[in-house]
Scaffold this active site. Structure first.
Site, mmCIF file in Angstrom:
data_model
loop_
_atom_site.group_PDB
_atom_site.id
_atom_site.type_symbol
_atom_site.label_atom_id
_atom_site.label_comp_id
_atom_site.label_asym_id
_atom_site.label_seq_id
_atom_site.Cartn_x
_atom_site.Cartn_y
_atom_site.Cartn_z
ATOM 1 N N TYR A 1 27.003 48.966 51.703
ATOM 2 C CA TYR A 1 25.828 49.361 50.895
ATOM 3 C C TYR A 1 25.671 50.891 50.892
ATOM 4 O O TYR A 1 25.403 51.488 49.844
ATOM 5 C CB TYR A 1 24.602 48.669 51.500
ATOM 6 C CG TYR A 1 23.320 48.750 50.697
ATOM 7 C CD1 TYR A 1 23.193 48.166 49.439
ATOM 8 C CD2 TYR A 1 22.188 49.375 51.233
ATOM 9 C CE1 TYR A 1 21.995 48.203 48.736
ATOM 10 C CE2 TYR A 1 20.980 49.408 50.539
ATOM 11 C CZ TYR A 1 20.891 48.822 49.287
ATOM 12 O OH TYR A 1 19.691 48.864 48.595
ATOM 13 N N LYS B 1 25.855 53.034 47.584
ATOM 14 C CA LYS B 1 24.686 53.802 47.143
ATOM 15 C C LYS B 1 24.963 55.313 47.156
ATOM 16 O O LYS B 1 24.385 56.052 46.360
ATOM 17 C CB LYS B 1 23.460 53.446 47.984
ATOM 18 C CG LYS B 1 22.947 52.003 47.770
ATOM 19 C CD LYS B 1 22.541 51.698 46.329
ATOM 20 C CE LYS B 1 21.651 50.466 46.208
ATOM 21 N NZ LYS B 1 21.361 50.116 44.798
HETATM 22 N N1 NAD Z 1 13.232 46.475 47.879
HETATM 23 C C1 NAD Z 1 13.537 47.536 48.575
HETATM 24 O O1 NAD Z 1 12.892 47.840 49.597
HETATM 25 C C2 NAD Z 1 14.664 48.441 48.161
HETATM 26 C C3 NAD Z 1 14.923 49.594 48.912
HETATM 27 C C4 NAD Z 1 15.954 50.442 48.528
HETATM 28 C C5 NAD Z 1 16.692 50.161 47.397
HETATM 29 N N2 NAD Z 1 16.439 49.034 46.680
HETATM 30 C C6 NAD Z 1 17.278 48.796 45.477
HETATM 31 O O2 NAD Z 1 16.436 48.454 44.405
HETATM 32 C C7 NAD Z 1 17.098 47.547 43.523
HETATM 33 C C8 NAD Z 1 16.235 46.298 43.311
HETATM 34 O O3 NAD Z 1 15.934 45.713 44.573
HETATM 35 P P1 NAD Z 1 14.948 44.456 44.734
HETATM 36 O O4 NAD Z 1 14.328 44.565 46.075
HETATM 37 O O5 NAD Z 1 14.076 44.324 43.531
HETATM 38 O O6 NAD Z 1 16.024 43.265 44.795
HETATM 39 P P2 NAD Z 1 15.936 41.782 44.205
HETATM 40 O O7 NAD Z 1 16.979 40.997 44.924
HETATM 41 O O8 NAD Z 1 14.536 41.290 44.164
HETATM 42 O O9 NAD Z 1 16.430 41.977 42.689
HETATM 43 C C9 NAD Z 1 17.751 42.223 42.326
HETATM 44 C C10 NAD Z 1 18.055 41.384 41.093
HETATM 45 O O10 NAD Z 1 19.395 41.674 40.687
HETATM 46 C C11 NAD Z 1 19.938 40.480 40.178
HETATM 47 N N3 NAD Z 1 21.400 40.515 40.201
HETATM 48 C C12 NAD Z 1 22.201 40.275 41.261
HETATM 49 N N4 NAD Z 1 23.474 40.363 40.893
HETATM 50 C C13 NAD Z 1 23.482 40.651 39.555
HETATM 51 C C14 NAD Z 1 24.509 40.842 38.605
HETATM 52 N N5 NAD Z 1 25.803 40.776 38.969
HETATM 53 N N6 NAD Z 1 24.168 41.140 37.337
HETATM 54 C C15 NAD Z 1 22.871 41.212 36.982
HETATM 55 N N7 NAD Z 1 21.855 41.026 37.841
HETATM 56 C C16 NAD Z 1 22.148 40.757 39.112
HETATM 57 C C17 NAD Z 1 19.397 39.385 41.095
HETATM 58 O O11 NAD Z 1 19.480 38.108 40.481
HETATM 59 C C18 NAD Z 1 17.985 39.870 41.361
HETATM 60 O O12 NAD Z 1 17.055 39.266 40.480
HETATM 61 C C19 NAD Z 1 18.450 47.279 44.163
HETATM 62 O O13 NAD Z 1 19.424 48.130 43.590
HETATM 63 C C20 NAD Z 1 18.239 47.638 45.622
HETATM 64 O O14 NAD Z 1 19.442 48.001 46.237
HETATM 65 C C21 NAD Z 1 15.450 48.173 47.039
#
Ligand code: NAD
Length: 246
Positions: free
Chosen positions: A153, A157
């Site tokens: 990751y 990233k």
């Molecule tokens: N939530 C946090 O605290 C946090 C922190 C840092 C970074 N992020 C980043 O933010 C983004 C969203 O995170 P989140 O917490 O909403 O995650 P989440 O898992 O709720 O949402 C991610 C979505 O991406 C979809 N997905 C997975 N594989 C896919 C594909 N191949 N094609 C299309 N869609 C696909 C999933 O079905 C899911 O609905 C991510 O990139 C994550 O790395 C989140």
């Protein structure tokens, strides 16, 4: 409304941050393609947008498949004739310590977070170049600075940051802004299932002493895709309560 007449693709918008972002952009007038490989969740986001009076369509493309991503962009252009905004939000983790990390865990995370962002940015780029207008927001994580158990990751990233810097440079001459958001720990039903001690440790590392909210992310993305930020490009915006790393 800040995005009247604009259109946006938000990937992974059936998930927590993507849904919040898609709804925020739609609330400001953008017509939104809600992408998610989980089409049922994408449709829920579309329903929520329509319920609040906006316009949206669902798309179930897997962003790790280059040809399918190109087709998604063609569908978007057929539907609305233009693409102003791309938010590369789809992402996920497969954590393991280095000796135990499998090829599958490595490839899954690199493909989804890094390759998917590249495929989507490449697919919209010719159209944005032609129109001399575009906003691309990529999504990294504070783990881009390195986090134990997240070699895949962190590498993906960091790659997203490099992608932002490189394509931001290439596309600037065409009036296309490319930026990157870097969320800290954001409170979602998913982070709520994490071990309490992990959450406490991260909150301790966070000067604002709390997890972020989905709206903190959506507001930052809105700023970056609106013309309020038209002189900002190639930046990594930490939305992390001041947390600078693990
Ligand atoms: N939530 C946090 O605290 C946090 C922190 C840092 C970074 N992020 C980043 O933010 C983004 C969203 O995170 P989140 O917490 O909403 O995650 P989440 O898992 O709720 O949402 C991610 C979505 O991406 C979809 N997905 C997975 N594989 C896919 C594909 N191949 N094609 C299309 N869609 C696909 C999933 O079905 C899911 O609905 C991510 O990139 C994550 O790395 C989140």
């Amino acid at each position: 409304m800040k995005l009247e007449g604009k259109t946006a693709i938000v990937t992974g918008a059936g998930g927590y941050l993507g849904r919040g972002t898609a709804m925020q952009l739609a609330q400001e007038g953008a017509k939104v393609m809600v992408n998610d490989v989980n089409l049922t969740e994408a449709q829920k986001t579309v329903d929520a947008i329509i319920h609040q009076g906006g316009q949206a369509i669902a798309d179930g493309t897997d962003v790790t498949r280059s040809d399918d991503v190109n087709k998604m962009v063609v569908r978007m252009l057929d539907r609305w004739g233009q693409i102003d905004i791309l938010v590369n939000n789809a992402g996920d983790i497969r954590d393991a310590l280095l000796p135990a990390m499998t090829d599958e865990q490595w490839e899954f995370v690199i493909d989804l977070n890094l390759k998917g962002s590249f495929y989507c940015a490449r697919a919209v780029s010719s159209h944005m170049i032609e129109r001399r207008y575009g906003k691309i927001v990529n999504t990294t994580s504070m783990a881009y600075k390195g986090n134990a158990g997240q070699a895949n990751y962190s590498a993906a990233k960091s790659g997203v940051v490099g992608l932002t810097l490189a394509i931001g440079l290439e596309l600037a001459r065409y009036n296309i802004n490319v930026n990157c958001i870097s969320p800290g720990m954001i409170e979602t039903p998913r982070t709520n299932t994490l071990d309490k001690t992990i959450v406490e440790r991260i909150v301790k590392l966070t000067p604002l002493r709390r997890m972020g909210e989905i709206s903190d992310i959506a507001n930052a993305v809105l700023f970056l895709v609106s013309d309020d930020s038209k002189y900002i490009t190639r930046q990594v915006i930490h939305i992390s309560g001041g947390m600078e790393g693990f």
